[in-house]
Design a protein around this motif. Structure first.
Motif, PDB file in Angstrom:
ATOM      1  N   THR A 146     -15.609   0.877   0.063  1.00  0.00           N
ATOM      2  CA  THR A 146     -15.165   0.006  -1.026  1.00  0.00           C
ATOM      3  C   THR A 146     -14.141   0.693  -1.929  1.00  0.00           C
ATOM      4  OG1 THR A 146     -15.874  -1.349  -2.915  1.00  0.00           O
ATOM      5  CG2 THR A 146     -17.128   0.654  -2.524  1.00  0.00           C
ATOM      6  N   LEU A 147     -13.271  -0.126  -2.522  1.00  0.00           N
ATOM      7  CA  LEU A 147     -12.322   0.346  -3.539  1.00  0.00           C
ATOM      8  C   LEU A 147     -12.887   0.101  -4.935  1.00  0.00           C
ATOM      9  CD1 LEU A 147      -8.990  -1.138  -2.124  1.00  0.00           C
ATOM     10  CD2 LEU A 147      -9.738   1.246  -2.048  1.00  0.00           C
ATOM     11  N   ARG A 148     -14.022  -0.593  -4.998  1.00  0.00           N
ATOM     12  CA  ARG A 148     -14.558  -0.980  -6.306  1.00  0.00           C
ATOM     13  C   ARG A 148     -16.035  -0.597  -6.477  1.00  0.00           C
ATOM     14  NH1 ARG A 148     -12.678  -6.223  -9.035  1.00  0.00           N
ATOM     15  NH2 ARG A 148     -13.510  -4.918 -10.680  1.00  0.00           N
ATOM     16  N   CYS A 178      -7.795 -11.354  -9.103  1.00  0.00           N
ATOM     17  CA  CYS A 178      -9.092 -10.779  -9.516  1.00  0.00           C
ATOM     18  C   CYS A 178      -9.044  -9.258  -9.567  1.00  0.00           C
ATOM     19  CB  CYS A 178     -10.204 -11.203  -8.561  1.00  0.00           C
ATOM     20  SG  CYS A 178     -10.634 -12.937  -8.703  1.00  0.00           S
ATOM     21  N   TYR A 179      -8.355  -8.667  -8.613  1.00  0.00           N
ATOM     22  CA  TYR A 179      -8.308  -7.214  -8.527  1.00  0.00           C
ATOM     23  C   TYR A 179      -7.584  -6.628  -9.741  1.00  0.00           C
ATOM     24  CZ  TYR A 179      -8.061  -2.618  -6.355  1.00  0.00           C
ATOM     25  OH  TYR A 179      -8.201  -1.285  -6.077  1.00  0.00           O
ATOM     26  N   LEU A 180      -6.396  -7.163 -10.040  1.00  0.00           N
ATOM     27  CA  LEU A 180      -5.606  -6.640 -11.159  1.00  0.00           C
ATOM     28  C   LEU A 180      -6.271  -6.924 -12.497  1.00  0.00           C
ATOM     29  CD1 LEU A 180      -1.979  -7.469  -9.978  1.00  0.00           C
ATOM     30  CD2 LEU A 180      -3.092  -5.226 -10.079  1.00  0.00           C
ATOM     31  N   THR A 234     -19.429  -4.003   1.978  1.00  0.00           N
ATOM     32  CA  THR A 234     -20.464  -4.556   1.122  1.00  0.00           C
ATOM     33  C   THR A 234     -19.910  -5.757   0.374  1.00  0.00           C
ATOM     34  OG1 THR A 234     -22.209  -4.120  -0.458  1.00  0.00           O
ATOM     35  CG2 THR A 234     -20.102  -3.000  -0.856  1.00  0.00           C
ATOM     36  N   SER A 235     -20.784  -6.720   0.107  1.00  0.00           N
ATOM     37  CA  SER A 235     -20.340  -8.008  -0.417  1.00  0.00           C
ATOM     38  C   SER A 235     -20.694  -8.175  -1.882  1.00  0.00           C
ATOM     39  CB  SER A 235     -20.997  -9.116   0.404  1.00  0.00           C
ATOM     40  OG  SER A 235     -20.728 -10.383  -0.163  1.00  0.00           O
ATOM     41  N   VAL A 236     -19.649  -8.456  -2.678  1.00  0.00           N
ATOM     42  CA  VAL A 236     -19.819  -8.693  -4.113  1.00  0.00           C
ATOM     43  C   VAL A 236     -19.122 -10.018  -4.452  1.00  0.00           C
ATOM     44  CG1 VAL A 236     -19.496  -7.734  -6.432  1.00  0.00           C
ATOM     45  CG2 VAL A 236     -19.828  -6.177  -4.503  1.00  0.00           C
ATOM     46  N   PRO A 237     -19.802 -11.127  -4.221  1.00  0.00           N
ATOM     47  CA  PRO A 237     -19.158 -12.437  -4.355  1.00  0.00           C
ATOM     48  C   PRO A 237     -18.762 -12.805  -5.788  1.00  0.00           C
ATOM     49  CG  PRO A 237     -21.499 -12.699  -3.920  1.00  0.00           C
ATOM     50  CD  PRO A 237     -21.189 -11.245  -3.732  1.00  0.00           C
ATOM     51  N   SER A 238     -19.288 -12.103  -6.791  1.00  0.00           N
ATOM     52  CA  SER A 238     -18.889 -12.355  -8.180  1.00  0.00           C
ATOM     53  C   SER A 238     -17.458 -11.923  -8.441  1.00  0.00           C
ATOM     54  CB  SER A 238     -19.811 -11.588  -9.126  1.00  0.00           C
ATOM     55  OG  SER A 238     -19.835 -10.211  -8.767  1.00  0.00           O
ATOM     56  N   ASP A 239     -17.006 -10.865  -7.746  1.00  0.00           N
ATOM     57  CA  ASP A 239     -15.717 -10.244  -8.055  1.00  0.00           C
ATOM     58  C   ASP A 239     -14.760 -10.146  -6.881  1.00  0.00           C
ATOM     59  OD1 ASP A 239     -15.844  -8.918 -11.033  1.00  0.00           O
ATOM     60  OD2 ASP A 239     -17.821  -9.167 -10.139  1.00  0.00           O
ATOM     61  N   SER A 240     -15.195 -10.525  -5.695  1.00  0.00           N
ATOM     62  CA  SER A 240     -14.321 -10.497  -4.525  1.00  0.00           C
ATOM     63  C   SER A 240     -14.220 -11.899  -3.918  1.00  0.00           C
ATOM     64  CB  SER A 240     -14.883  -9.527  -3.481  1.00  0.00           C
ATOM     65  OG  SER A 240     -14.307  -9.807  -2.220  1.00  0.00           O
ATOM     66  N   PRO A 241     -13.041 -12.527  -4.001  1.00  0.00           N
ATOM     67  CA  PRO A 241     -12.888 -13.877  -3.431  1.00  0.00           C
ATOM     68  C   PRO A 241     -13.189 -13.935  -1.932  1.00  0.00           C
ATOM     69  CG  PRO A 241     -11.062 -13.396  -4.918  1.00  0.00           C
ATOM     70  CD  PRO A 241     -11.828 -12.122  -4.755  1.00  0.00           C
ATOM     71  N   GLU A 300     -17.644   0.321  -8.890  1.00  0.00           N
ATOM     72  CA  GLU A 300     -18.268  -0.162 -10.134  1.00  0.00           C
ATOM     73  C   GLU A 300     -18.886  -1.555  -9.974  1.00  0.00           C
ATOM     74  OE1 GLU A 300     -15.106  -0.180  -9.461  1.00  0.00           O
ATOM     75  OE2 GLU A 300     -14.090  -1.875 -10.408  1.00  0.00           O
ATOM     76  N   THR A 301     -18.538  -2.234  -8.885  1.00  0.00           N
ATOM     77  CA  THR A 301     -19.095  -3.582  -8.693  1.00  0.00           C
ATOM     78  C   THR A 301     -20.409  -3.578  -7.901  1.00  0.00           C
ATOM     79  OG1 THR A 301     -17.892  -4.013  -6.613  1.00  0.00           O
ATOM     80  CG2 THR A 301     -16.757  -4.595  -8.682  1.00  0.00           C
ATOM     81  N   MET A 302     -20.920  -2.403  -7.571  1.00  0.00           N
ATOM     82  CA  MET A 302     -22.117  -2.345  -6.716  1.00  0.00           C
ATOM     83  C   MET A 302     -23.352  -2.987  -7.359  1.00  0.00           C
ATOM     84  SD  MET A 302     -20.998  -1.254  -3.893  1.00  0.00           S
ATOM     85  CE  MET A 302     -19.448  -2.084  -4.280  1.00  0.00           C
ATOM     86  N   GLU A 307       0.817  -1.194   0.000  1.00  0.00           N
ATOM     87  CA  GLU A 307       0.000   0.000   0.000  1.00  0.00           C
ATOM     88  C   GLU A 307       0.862   1.258   0.000  1.00  0.00           C
ATOM     89  OE1 GLU A 307      -3.194  -0.356   3.036  1.00  0.00           O
ATOM     90  OE2 GLU A 307      -3.424  -2.364   2.187  1.00  0.00           O
ATOM     91  N   GLY A 308       0.344   2.289  -0.646  1.00  0.00           N
ATOM     92  CA  GLY A 308       1.111   3.518  -0.826  1.00  0.00           C
ATOM     93  C   GLY A 308       1.226   4.334   0.439  1.00  0.00           C
ATOM     94  N   LEU A 317     -15.642 -12.656   9.792  1.00  0.00           N
ATOM     95  CA  LEU A 317     -14.708 -12.615  10.916  1.00  0.00           C
ATOM     96  C   LEU A 317     -13.363 -11.981  10.567  1.00  0.00           C
ATOM     97  CD1 LEU A 317     -15.716 -16.130  12.273  1.00  0.00           C
ATOM     98  CD2 LEU A 317     -16.560 -13.873  12.987  1.00  0.00           C
ATOM     99  N   SER A 318     -13.121 -11.732   9.270  1.00  0.00           N
ATOM    100  CA  SER A 318     -11.839 -11.132   8.876  1.00  0.00           C
ATOM    101  C   SER A 318     -11.919  -9.604   8.740  1.00  0.00           C
ATOM    102  CB  SER A 318     -11.363 -11.745   7.556  1.00  0.00           C
ATOM    103  OG  SER A 318     -12.339 -11.557   6.562  1.00  0.00           O
ATOM    104  N   ILE A 319     -13.050  -9.018   9.096  1.00  0.00           N
ATOM    105  CA  ILE A 319     -13.151  -7.550   9.029  1.00  0.00           C
ATOM    106  C   ILE A 319     -12.217  -6.924  10.049  1.00  0.00           C
ATOM    107  CG2 ILE A 319     -14.652  -5.569   9.541  1.00  0.00           C
ATOM    108  CD1 ILE A 319     -16.845  -6.860   8.085  1.00  0.00           C
ATOM    109  N   LYS A 320     -11.471  -5.921   9.597  1.00  0.00           N
ATOM    110  CA  LYS A 320     -10.529  -5.230  10.473  1.00  0.00           C
ATOM    111  C   LYS A 320     -11.168  -3.965  11.029  1.00  0.00           C
ATOM    112  CE  LYS A 320      -6.382  -6.838   8.113  1.00  0.00           C
ATOM    113  NZ  LYS A 320      -6.937  -7.275   6.815  1.00  0.00           N
ATOM    114  N   GLU A 321     -10.900  -3.720  12.307  1.00  0.00           N
ATOM    115  CA  GLU A 321     -11.465  -2.559  12.985  1.00  0.00           C
ATOM    116  C   GLU A 321     -10.809  -1.268  12.485  1.00  0.00           C
ATOM    117  OE1 GLU A 321     -10.615  -0.165  15.435  1.00  0.00           O
ATOM    118  OE2 GLU A 321     -12.755   0.386  15.559  1.00  0.00           O
TER     119      GLU A 321
END
Ligand code: A2H
Length: 252
Positions: A35-37, A210-212, A133-140, A39-41, A1-2, A121-125
């Motif tokens: 979200t960073l994406r 998937c992201y790239l 938000t969940s987009v199972p088509s494009d987010s593993p 366009e996937t909404m 990350e930058g 359970l992997s959500i970071k505080e």
């Protein structure tokens, strides 16, 4: 990350049935997902919360609107003109993710009329708003977590999640990715032989792929943007969401 600030799109997901802990709160309540994406909404199927982290409901700069996020992100929002007063967070309720699970929401752009809040359970505080938000088509990550809930009745029961909140929801094809097809996250999940949301290393690889590929090679399938490149249409859809007041831009 930058090193610079990260830009997120905060997508507003409207609470359709007020949970007990928010009954005394007046106004329209939204969970705000980072979200960073944007366009996937079009492919949203549910919303993730961590059952054990703390969330707050607070007054916003929009009259009559209450938003829910982590206290940390609300504080950041207070310096970006999103709360009721500059540098201030007026809290109207304190909750845990558990208090907010199983709540139906109206989310923008998706063909699902309502989507439910479910446990992840992997959500970071310390990242974004703690609402994802969940987009199972494009987010593993999203696909793995949704499949875990669909496969394991005991997991659903533990968090008071009913079948109707989970079982009817399938990944929606929205972007064609050359080599990965129209459900890139499902394809990557299978390629890397992922078993569950706990397969951290394999999920990181699948996510990267998937992201790239999704960003640089992805082509839109949904009617309004059919045939357009993701790279091109991303900002257009982000603007459509912010113009409609369905989202705001947030930095951290
Ligand atoms: B993304 P980065 Cl379709 N904890 O949105 C864990 N994950 C979080 C989070 C938190 N507190 N806050 C946001 N996220 C997720 C869509 C999406 C995302 C797709 C594909 C990939 C993807 C739908 N979920 O992210 O660490 C959110 O999920 C892959 C990077 O700041 C957000 O964008 O890079 C992304 O992680 C932000 O992660």
């Amino acid at each position: 990350e930058g090193v610079g600030p990260q830009e997120y799109t905060l997508v507003k997901m409207k609470v359709l049935e007020t949970p007990k802990k928010l009954k005394s709160v007046k106004g329209n309540i939204f969970l705000v997902a980072a979200t960073l994406r944007p366009e996937t909404m079009y492919g949203q199927t549910n919303c993730w919360l961590h059952p054990d982290i703390k969330y707050i409901a607070f007054k916003t700069s929009v009259a009559g609107e209450i938003w829910v996020s982590t206290p940390r992100s609300a504080r950041n929002m207070s310096f970006q003109g999103m709360t009721s007063a500059e540098g201030k967070v007026e809290v109207v309720a304190e909750l845990t993710g558990q208090d907010l699970l199983g709540v139906p929401l109206k989310a923008p752009l998706t063909s699902n009329q309502k989507v439910y809040t479910l446990p992840m359970l992997s959500i970071k505080e310390d990242k974004g708003t703690g609402v994802v938000t969940s987009v199972p088509s494009d987010s593993p990550d999203d696909y793995a977590a949704l499949l875990d809930l669909q496969k394991k009745e005991a997991f659903r029961q533990k968090y008071g999640i009913t079948d109707e909140m989970v079982l009817p929801y399938a990944p929606i094809p929205i972007i064609e990715v050359p080599g990965l097809g129209d459900l890139s996250a499902v394809k990557a999940y299978e390629m890397f032989k992922i078993q569950s949301q706990n397969d951290k290393d394999k999920l990181a690889e699948a996510k990267e792929l998937c992201y790239l590929k999704g960003f640089y090679d992805g082509i839109f399938l949904v009617e309004e943007h059919k045939g357009q490149k993701v790279e091109v249409v991303k900002k257009v859809i982000q603007k459509k969401l912010t113009d409609a007041k369905d989202a705001v831009i947030y930095y951290e």
